[in-house]
Design a protein around this motif. Sequence first.
Motif, PDB file in Angstrom:
ATOM      1  N   GLY A 392       0.491  -1.134   0.396  1.00 37.71           N
ATOM      2  CA  GLY A 392      -0.312   0.235   0.270  1.00 37.71           C
ATOM      3  C   GLY A 392       0.412   1.600  -0.041  1.00 37.71           C
ATOM      4  O   GLY A 392       0.152   2.041  -0.174  1.00 37.71           O
ATOM      5  N   GLY A 393       2.211   1.464  -0.080  1.00 40.18           N
ATOM      6  CA  GLY A 393       2.812   2.752   0.299  1.00 40.18           C
ATOM      7  C   GLY A 393       4.257   3.506   1.275  1.00 40.18           C
ATOM      8  O   GLY A 393       3.305   2.234   2.570  1.00 40.18           O
ATOM      9  N   ALA A 394       4.578   3.022   1.358  1.00 44.38           N
ATOM     10  CA  ALA A 394       5.849   3.635   1.894  1.00 44.38           C
ATOM     11  C   ALA A 394       6.118   3.033   2.913  1.00 44.38           C
ATOM     12  O   ALA A 394       6.556   3.058   4.661  1.00 44.38           O
ATOM     13  CB  ALA A 394       4.898   5.439   3.104  1.00 44.38           C
ATOM     14  N   ASN A 395       6.470   1.350   2.654  1.00 44.79           N
ATOM     15  CA  ASN A 395       6.888   0.117   3.424  1.00 44.79           C
ATOM     16  C   ASN A 395       8.177   0.499   3.528  1.00 44.79           C
ATOM     17  O   ASN A 395       9.618  -0.491   2.968  1.00 44.79           O
ATOM     18  CB  ASN A 395       6.334  -0.951   2.752  1.00 44.79           C
ATOM     19  CG  ASN A 395       6.831  -2.240   3.547  1.00 44.79           C
ATOM     20  OD1 ASN A 395       7.835  -2.306   4.431  1.00 44.79           O
ATOM     21  ND2 ASN A 395       5.542  -2.554   3.085  1.00 44.79           N
ATOM     22  N   TYR A 396       9.069   0.882   4.301  1.00 41.65           N
ATOM     23  CA  TYR A 396      10.174   1.163   4.194  1.00 41.65           C
ATOM     24  C   TYR A 396      10.357   0.136   4.942  1.00 41.65           C
ATOM     25  O   TYR A 396      12.871  -0.563   5.273  1.00 41.65           O
ATOM     26  CB  TYR A 396      10.498   2.589   5.476  1.00 41.65           C
ATOM     27  CG  TYR A 396      10.793   3.768   4.649  1.00 41.65           C
ATOM     28  CD1 TYR A 396      11.121   3.917   3.885  1.00 41.65           C
ATOM     29  CD2 TYR A 396       9.391   4.382   5.131  1.00 41.65           C
ATOM     30  CE1 TYR A 396      11.121   5.425   3.304  1.00 41.65           C
ATOM     31  CE2 TYR A 396       9.057   5.375   4.345  1.00 41.65           C
ATOM     32  CZ  TYR A 396       9.211   6.368   3.661  1.00 41.65           C
ATOM     33  OH  TYR A 396       9.518   6.924   2.722  1.00 41.65           O
ATOM     34  N   THR A 397       9.853  -1.168   5.696  1.00 42.26           N
ATOM     35  CA  THR A 397      10.140  -2.086   6.745  1.00 42.26           C
ATOM     36  C   THR A 397      11.133  -3.339   4.936  1.00 42.26           C
ATOM     37  O   THR A 397      11.582  -3.506   5.398  1.00 42.26           O
ATOM     38  CB  THR A 397       9.605  -2.777   6.907  1.00 42.26           C
ATOM     39  OG1 THR A 397       8.833  -1.815   8.531  1.00 42.26           O
ATOM     40  CG2 THR A 397       9.740  -4.166   7.727  1.00 42.26           C
ATOM     41  N   VAL A 398      10.857  -3.083   4.225  1.00 40.53           N
ATOM     42  CA  VAL A 398      10.371  -4.490   3.225  1.00 40.53           C
ATOM     43  C   VAL A 398      11.800  -3.084   2.734  1.00 40.53           C
ATOM     44  O   VAL A 398      13.085  -4.287   2.375  1.00 40.53           O
ATOM     45  CB  VAL A 398       9.315  -4.391   2.158  1.00 40.53           C
ATOM     46  CG1 VAL A 398      10.308  -4.417   1.337  1.00 40.53           C
ATOM     47  CG2 VAL A 398       8.179  -4.868   2.361  1.00 40.53           C
ATOM     48  N   LEU A 399      11.453  -2.362   2.316  1.00 38.65           N
ATOM     49  CA  LEU A 399      12.987  -1.380   1.452  1.00 38.65           C
ATOM     50  C   LEU A 399      14.185  -1.440   2.464  1.00 38.65           C
ATOM     51  O   LEU A 399      15.649  -1.951   2.058  1.00 38.65           O
ATOM     52  CB  LEU A 399      12.252   0.320   1.150  1.00 38.65           C
ATOM     53  CG  LEU A 399      13.908   0.749   1.176  1.00 38.65           C
ATOM     54  CD1 LEU A 399      14.410   0.815  -0.415  1.00 38.65           C
ATOM     55  CD2 LEU A 399      13.043   2.054   0.562  1.00 38.65           C
ATOM     56  N   TYR A 400      13.893  -1.452   3.754  1.00 43.14           N
ATOM     57  CA  TYR A 400      15.418  -1.668   4.394  1.00 43.14           C
ATOM     58  C   TYR A 400      15.621  -3.161   4.717  1.00 43.14           C
ATOM     59  O   TYR A 400      17.387  -3.007   5.089  1.00 43.14           O
ATOM     60  CB  TYR A 400      15.380  -0.903   6.144  1.00 43.14           C
ATOM     61  CG  TYR A 400      15.550   1.039   5.413  1.00 43.14           C
ATOM     62  CD1 TYR A 400      17.069   0.925   6.060  1.00 43.14           C
ATOM     63  CD2 TYR A 400      14.276   1.693   5.430  1.00 43.14           C
ATOM     64  CE1 TYR A 400      17.171   2.726   6.173  1.00 43.14           C
ATOM     65  CE2 TYR A 400      14.795   2.718   4.955  1.00 43.14           C
ATOM     66  CZ  TYR A 400      16.023   3.313   5.425  1.00 43.14           C
ATOM     67  OH  TYR A 400      16.731   4.947   5.389  1.00 43.14           O
ATOM     68  N   ALA A 401      14.835  -4.247   5.275  1.00 43.56           N
ATOM     69  CA  ALA A 401      15.072  -5.518   4.908  1.00 43.56           C
ATOM     70  C   ALA A 401      15.790  -5.779   4.091  1.00 43.56           C
ATOM     71  O   ALA A 401      17.130  -6.520   3.600  1.00 43.56           O
ATOM     72  CB  ALA A 401      14.114  -6.004   5.411  1.00 43.56           C
ATOM     73  N   ALA A 402      15.598  -4.837   2.460  1.00 41.86           N
ATOM     74  CA  ALA A 402      15.837  -6.094   1.206  1.00 41.86           C
ATOM     75  C   ALA A 402      17.767  -4.979   1.193  1.00 41.86           C
ATOM     76  O   ALA A 402      18.798  -5.886   0.799  1.00 41.86           O
ATOM     77  CB  ALA A 402      14.894  -5.530  -0.088  1.00 41.86           C
ATOM     78  N   SER A 403      17.767  -3.943   1.427  1.00 42.99           N
ATOM     79  CA  SER A 403      18.450  -3.211   1.500  1.00 42.99           C
ATOM     80  C   SER A 403      20.531  -4.151   2.647  1.00 42.99           C
ATOM     81  O   SER A 403      21.619  -4.199   2.262  1.00 42.99           O
ATOM     82  CB  SER A 403      18.527  -1.916   1.431  1.00 42.99           C
ATOM     83  OG  SER A 403      17.891  -0.897   0.823  1.00 42.99           O
ATOM     84  N   ALA A 404      19.602  -4.295   3.358  1.00 38.26           N
ATOM     85  CA  ALA A 404      20.746  -4.791   4.791  1.00 38.26           C
ATOM     86  C   ALA A 404      20.878  -6.552   3.422  1.00 38.26           C
ATOM     87  O   ALA A 404      22.762  -6.569   3.668  1.00 38.26           O
ATOM     88  CB  ALA A 404      20.307  -5.647   6.072  1.00 38.26           C
TER      89      ALA A 404
END
Length: 452
Positions: A392-404
Motif C-alpha cells: 500500500g505504500g511507504a513500506n520502509y520495512t521491506v526497503l531496508y530489509a532488502a537493502s541489508a
Amino acid sequence: MRAAPAASGTGEEGGGTVGRRFVALLVTASFGLSMALVVPMAYSLALRVDRLAPGREETLGYILGFGSALALVSGPLVGTLSDRTRSRLGRRAPYLIGGAALGLAAVPVMAAAPNVAVLGLGWGLASLGWGTAMGALGSAKADRVPHRLRGRVSGLTGFTMQVAPVAGVLMVGAVSGSGLLVFLLPGMAGAVLLVPFLLFAREPDGRTRPVPGRLGAAGLLRSYLFSPRAHPDFAWNWLGRFAFFFGQSSCTTYLTFLIAQRLERPLADVAGIVAVTGGIGVAATTAAAIGGGFLSDRLGRRRPFVFAGAAVFAAGGIVLAFAGTLPVLLAGSALTTFGIALFTAVDQAIVLDVLPERETAAGRYMAINAFSQKAPGALAPLAAPALLAVGGGANYTVLYAASALLAFLGGSLVLWRVREAGRGNSRQPVAAPAPRRRPFPSAARRPRREDP
C-alpha cells in the motif's frame, strides 16, 4: 611551497612515499567535495522536493537517479581523457577545476527551480560537476599513494566522506528556510577546500609526458569496458561493491523520510534529528574508517574488514527496518554508518591494490570502478519505489530489509572471491595467496599475475 614528493613511478612499487602535507591536503579536498556532493542528496534535495511536490516521495528517487546516471555515463570518458591530458597543471587538476566550476554553476538552477523538472536538471549538472572532481581526486590518489599506505590513506579519506555530510547537514539545517543557502553553502565549502590541494599538491608539468596512441570513437567506447578474464580480482571486487552500494543507496536516500514517518513529524522538522544520527556515528566512523584502514595496512589483510563492514551495515539495516522510536532509529543509523565507513575505507584500498594498468590508465579504471558505486546510485532510487509500494505504500520495512540483504551479499563476494593483495611491495616477496574456490568466469586458465 612545493608539494611533497609523490611515490616513485605510480606508487605501485611502494618504494616512494607521500608527505604528511600531501595526505592532509588530500583529506581536506575530499572532505569539501564530499560535502558538496552528498549534502544535497542527504537533505537539501529532499527539502526542495517536499516544497515542489509534497507527498510525492518517489520524485526524490527519480531526481537522484537521473543525476547518478549522468555521472555514470560520463565517468569513463572523463577518466580516459584525464589519463591522456597533457597540460602545465598535470593530468588531474584541469578536471578538478572544471568539475568544481560546473558544480557551483548548478547551485542557482536548483535553488530557483520552479518545478521538479528544472530541479532534476540542476541536480544533473551538479552531480556531473562534483562527480568529475571527485573522480579526478581519486585518480590523483591512485597515481601517488604507495601500496603500504593505501589502507590508512583510504581510511582517512573514507572517514571524511562520512563526516562531511554530518557537518553539512548541521550547517544547512540552520538555514533550511533559504532555498539558496541549502545548496550554496555545501558547494562553496567544496570549492574552497579544494583550492589548497590545487595550490600546494601540484602535479608535475605533464606537457612532456608520452602520449598513447590516437584515441578514436572505438577507443572511447572501449574505455567503458574491461576484461574480467584478464582482471578477475578487479571484477569480483567490482561486483561486490555494486551489491553493497545498491543496498547502501536505498538506505541513505530515504533516511530523512523514514525518520519523519516513524516519528510522525513534518519533514522540515527532522533536520536536527538527521544531524544527530550522523553525529552519533562520528565516533564509530572514526574507529571504522581510520582504525580499519591502519589495521589493514599493518596486518596485510583487507577482505575480513570489508566483510565485517558489510555485516554490521546489514545489522543496522534490519534495526532500521523495524525501528519505531528515536533511540532505535539512532542505534540503527549508528550501525549502518559504522558499516559504511569500514567497508568503504578498506575496500577502496583493495581497489588501489588490484587496479589494472595503473601507469597508463588509472583514471579510466578508477572511473570504471566508480560504476560499482554510481550505478547503484542511479538504479537503487528507481527500484526503491517498487519496494516502498509493497502493501500500500511507504513500506520502509521491506526497503531496508532488502537493502541489508544486498549489502551482506556484497561483502560476502569480496571475502570469498577476491584474492588478497600482497603485504609488501613488488620488491619484497609475499606469501602465496590462499587457494580460491573458483576464479572469475572464463578465467580458470589465465596465467597467475603477481600481486602488487
